[in-house]
Design a protein around this motif. Sequence first.
Motif, PDB file in Angstrom:
ATOM      1  N   GLY A 112      57.641  69.727  32.387  1.00  0.00           N
ATOM      2  CA  GLY A 112      57.329  69.556  33.799  1.00  0.00           C
ATOM      3  C   GLY A 112      58.430  70.171  34.634  1.00  0.00           C
ATOM      4  O   GLY A 112      59.479  70.559  34.116  1.00  0.00           O
ATOM      5  N   ASP A 113      58.179  70.249  35.911  1.00  0.00           N
ATOM      6  CA  ASP A 113      59.150  70.830  36.838  1.00  0.00           C
ATOM      7  C   ASP A 113      60.377  69.927  36.906  1.00  0.00           C
ATOM      8  O   ASP A 113      60.288  68.792  37.397  1.00  0.00           O
ATOM      9  CB  ASP A 113      58.504  70.975  38.215  1.00  0.00           C
ATOM     10  N   PRO A 114      61.538  70.384  36.424  1.00  0.00           N
ATOM     11  CA  PRO A 114      62.739  69.539  36.420  1.00  0.00           C
ATOM     12  C   PRO A 114      63.147  69.065  37.813  1.00  0.00           C
ATOM     13  O   PRO A 114      63.629  67.932  37.963  1.00  0.00           O
ATOM     14  CB  PRO A 114      63.824  70.433  35.802  1.00  0.00           C
ATOM     15  N   SER A 115      62.943  69.905  38.823  1.00  0.00           N
ATOM     16  CA  SER A 115      63.306  69.504  40.188  1.00  0.00           C
ATOM     17  C   SER A 115      62.433  68.352  40.664  1.00  0.00           C
ATOM     18  O   SER A 115      62.912  67.408  41.302  1.00  0.00           O
ATOM     19  CB  SER A 115      63.175  70.684  41.151  1.00  0.00           C
ATOM     20  N   ARG A 116      61.161  68.421  40.345  1.00  0.00           N
ATOM     21  CA  ARG A 116      60.240  67.354  40.751  1.00  0.00           C
ATOM     22  C   ARG A 116      60.553  66.048  40.005  1.00  0.00           C
ATOM     23  O   ARG A 116      60.562  64.971  40.602  1.00  0.00           O
ATOM     24  CB  ARG A 116      58.805  67.795  40.477  1.00  0.00           C
ATOM     25  N   ILE A 117      60.823  66.148  38.719  1.00  0.00           N
ATOM     26  CA  ILE A 117      61.166  64.964  37.931  1.00  0.00           C
ATOM     27  C   ILE A 117      62.462  64.337  38.448  1.00  0.00           C
ATOM     28  O   ILE A 117      62.569  63.117  38.599  1.00  0.00           O
ATOM     29  CB  ILE A 117      61.262  65.317  36.432  1.00  0.00           C
ATOM     30  N   ALA A 118      63.446  65.188  38.755  1.00  0.00           N
ATOM     31  CA  ALA A 118      64.723  64.690  39.284  1.00  0.00           C
ATOM     32  C   ALA A 118      64.524  64.003  40.626  1.00  0.00           C
ATOM     33  O   ALA A 118      65.100  62.933  40.877  1.00  0.00           O
ATOM     34  CB  ALA A 118      65.723  65.834  39.406  1.00  0.00           C
ATOM     35  N   ALA A 119      63.705  64.588  41.496  1.00  0.00           N
ATOM     36  CA  ALA A 119      63.446  63.976  42.805  1.00  0.00           C
ATOM     37  C   ALA A 119      62.765  62.622  42.631  1.00  0.00           C
ATOM     38  O   ALA A 119      63.106  61.652  43.326  1.00  0.00           O
ATOM     39  CB  ALA A 119      62.588  64.902  43.661  1.00  0.00           C
ATOM     40  N   GLY A 120      61.815  62.529  41.711  1.00  0.00           N
ATOM     41  CA  GLY A 120      61.147  61.256  41.460  1.00  0.00           C
ATOM     42  C   GLY A 120      62.095  60.215  40.908  1.00  0.00           C
ATOM     43  O   GLY A 120      62.059  59.046  41.310  1.00  0.00           O
ATOM     44  N   ALA A 121      62.968  60.625  39.983  1.00  0.00           N
ATOM     45  CA  ALA A 121      63.931  59.693  39.394  1.00  0.00           C
ATOM     46  C   ALA A 121      64.917  59.204  40.452  1.00  0.00           C
ATOM     47  O   ALA A 121      65.245  58.004  40.508  1.00  0.00           O
ATOM     48  CB  ALA A 121      64.670  60.352  38.231  1.00  0.00           C
ATOM     49  N   GLN A 122      65.396  60.117  41.309  1.00  0.00           N
ATOM     50  CA  GLN A 122      66.323  59.716  42.371  1.00  0.00           C
ATOM     51  C   GLN A 122      65.641  58.750  43.337  1.00  0.00           C
ATOM     52  O   GLN A 122      66.216  57.728  43.714  1.00  0.00           O
ATOM     53  CB  GLN A 122      66.837  60.941  43.129  1.00  0.00           C
ATOM     54  N   ALA A 123      64.400  59.064  43.713  1.00  0.00           N
ATOM     55  CA  ALA A 123      63.665  58.187  44.631  1.00  0.00           C
ATOM     56  C   ALA A 123      63.466  56.807  44.002  1.00  0.00           C
ATOM     57  O   ALA A 123      63.597  55.776  44.679  1.00  0.00           O
ATOM     58  CB  ALA A 123      62.324  58.814  44.996  1.00  0.00           C
ATOM     59  N   PHE A 124      63.167  56.777  42.703  1.00  0.00           N
ATOM     60  CA  PHE A 124      62.982  55.503  42.014  1.00  0.00           C
ATOM     61  C   PHE A 124      64.255  54.655  42.070  1.00  0.00           C
ATOM     62  O   PHE A 124      64.215  53.488  42.453  1.00  0.00           O
ATOM     63  CB  PHE A 124      62.563  55.731  40.556  1.00  0.00           C
ATOM     64  N   VAL A 125      65.400  55.235  41.684  1.00  0.00           N
ATOM     65  CA  VAL A 125      66.619  54.417  41.650  1.00  0.00           C
ATOM     66  C   VAL A 125      67.071  54.020  43.052  1.00  0.00           C
ATOM     67  O   VAL A 125      67.567  52.902  43.237  1.00  0.00           O
ATOM     68  CB  VAL A 125      67.786  55.067  40.854  1.00  0.00           C
ATOM     69  N   LEU A 126      66.882  54.879  44.045  1.00  0.00           N
ATOM     70  CA  LEU A 126      67.266  54.490  45.406  1.00  0.00           C
ATOM     71  C   LEU A 126      66.391  53.348  45.906  1.00  0.00           C
ATOM     72  O   LEU A 126      66.874  52.429  46.575  1.00  0.00           O
ATOM     73  CB  LEU A 126      67.219  55.690  46.347  1.00  0.00           C
ATOM     74  N   GLY A 127      65.116  53.384  45.569  1.00  0.00           N
ATOM     75  CA  GLY A 127      64.233  52.274  45.921  1.00  0.00           C
ATOM     76  C   GLY A 127      64.632  51.001  45.197  1.00  0.00           C
ATOM     77  O   GLY A 127      64.604  49.904  45.773  1.00  0.00           O
ATOM     78  N   LEU A 128      65.021  51.131  43.938  1.00  0.00           N
ATOM     79  CA  LEU A 128      65.463  49.977  43.169  1.00  0.00           C
ATOM     80  C   LEU A 128      66.766  49.405  43.747  1.00  0.00           C
ATOM     81  O   LEU A 128      66.952  48.185  43.795  1.00  0.00           O
ATOM     82  CB  LEU A 128      65.631  50.367  41.700  1.00  0.00           C
ATOM     83  N   VAL A 129      67.644  50.283  44.207  1.00  0.00           N
ATOM     84  CA  VAL A 129      68.880  49.833  44.863  1.00  0.00           C
ATOM     85  C   VAL A 129      68.545  48.928  46.047  1.00  0.00           C
ATOM     86  O   VAL A 129      69.092  47.827  46.194  1.00  0.00           O
ATOM     87  CB  VAL A 129      69.736  51.031  45.340  1.00  0.00           C
ATOM     88  N   VAL A 130      67.640  49.382  46.893  1.00  0.00           N
ATOM     89  CA  VAL A 130      67.288  48.616  48.090  1.00  0.00           C
ATOM     90  C   VAL A 130      66.702  47.258  47.702  1.00  0.00           C
ATOM     91  O   VAL A 130      67.077  46.220  48.256  1.00  0.00           O
ATOM     92  CB  VAL A 130      66.325  49.418  48.987  1.00  0.00           C
ATOM     93  N   GLN A 131      65.799  47.256  46.730  1.00  0.00           N
ATOM     94  CA  GLN A 131      65.199  45.981  46.313  1.00  0.00           C
ATOM     95  C   GLN A 131      66.255  45.042  45.739  1.00  0.00           C
ATOM     96  O   GLN A 131      66.250  43.834  46.024  1.00  0.00           O
ATOM     97  CB  GLN A 131      64.100  46.231  45.277  1.00  0.00           C
ATOM     98  N   ALA A 132      67.157  45.574  44.932  1.00  0.00           N
ATOM     99  CA  ALA A 132      68.199  44.742  44.330  1.00  0.00           C
ATOM    100  C   ALA A 132      69.159  44.187  45.381  1.00  0.00           C
ATOM    101  O   ALA A 132      69.641  43.058  45.255  1.00  0.00           O
ATOM    102  CB  ALA A 132      68.965  45.537  43.278  1.00  0.00           C
ATOM    103  N   LEU A 133      69.432  44.962  46.423  1.00  0.00           N
ATOM    104  CA  LEU A 133      70.320  44.476  47.474  1.00  0.00           C
ATOM    105  C   LEU A 133      69.667  43.367  48.286  1.00  0.00           C
ATOM    106  O   LEU A 133      70.315  42.387  48.653  1.00  0.00           O
ATOM    107  CB  LEU A 133      70.742  45.622  48.397  1.00  0.00           C
ATOM    108  N   PHE A 134      68.377  43.515  48.578  1.00  0.00           N
ATOM    109  CA  PHE A 134      67.697  42.507  49.377  1.00  0.00           C
ATOM    110  C   PHE A 134      67.288  41.277  48.582  1.00  0.00           C
ATOM    111  O   PHE A 134      67.177  40.192  49.142  1.00  0.00           O
ATOM    112  CB  PHE A 134      66.464  43.103  50.075  1.00  0.00           C
ATOM    113  N   ASP A 135      67.044  41.442  47.288  1.00  0.00           N
ATOM    114  CA  ASP A 135      66.588  40.313  46.483  1.00  0.00           C
ATOM    115  C   ASP A 135      67.286  40.321  45.122  1.00  0.00           C
ATOM    116  O   ASP A 135      66.660  40.572  44.086  1.00  0.00           O
ATOM    117  CB  ASP A 135      65.065  40.374  46.313  1.00  0.00           C
TER     118      ASP A 135
END
Length: 196
Positions: free
Chosen positions: A149-172
Amino acid sequence: MPRTKGDHEARRRDVSEAVWRVLVAHGFGGLTMRAVAAELDASTGLLTHYFPAKRDLVAYALDLLEQRTVSRPRPAAGEGLAALKAALMSILPLTGEATDSNRIWVSSWDTALADPGLSADYAGKYGRGRDKLRDLVEAAQEAGELRAGDPSRIAAGAQAFVLGLVVQALFDPEAFPPRRQAELLDDCLDALTRAR
């Protein structure tokens, strides 16, 4: 008696530590000359030698945050998929220090979004982060550990996932303790290894 360069450097370290303590306690919303001066037990006039304006203080705090984030100890990365996982894990608030850094990063977003120069700087930082992840994705793909798959797209998805997880972990944090964060990241990476 004239001040020495050592005195100036020691005072600068004191100021840095005071800025950091204010950020940890109050985020960027509470970062003011008065708050830093109170943390130093000094006058705001002293701070104007270091930060002539509030924007200078904010820019310095952002640099300090980046320096501390980059210098934070990280586990050995390994290669391929292990290196990608280590890079993503290093973003998550899994320790007290990482939680403090992430709280400050998230609190800085509003400040950065309100300033076109800072906003562009942040876009560049996140872009460089995606580039590093892309390189790790490519290496894992070459090792046969990640699906094609497109490495740039996979990297963007992985970064978006962990940043979203960061926010959830900080709030809850009770719903997203470190172990659950790691499990969720494993689930995300497992999805990327399927259909190789």
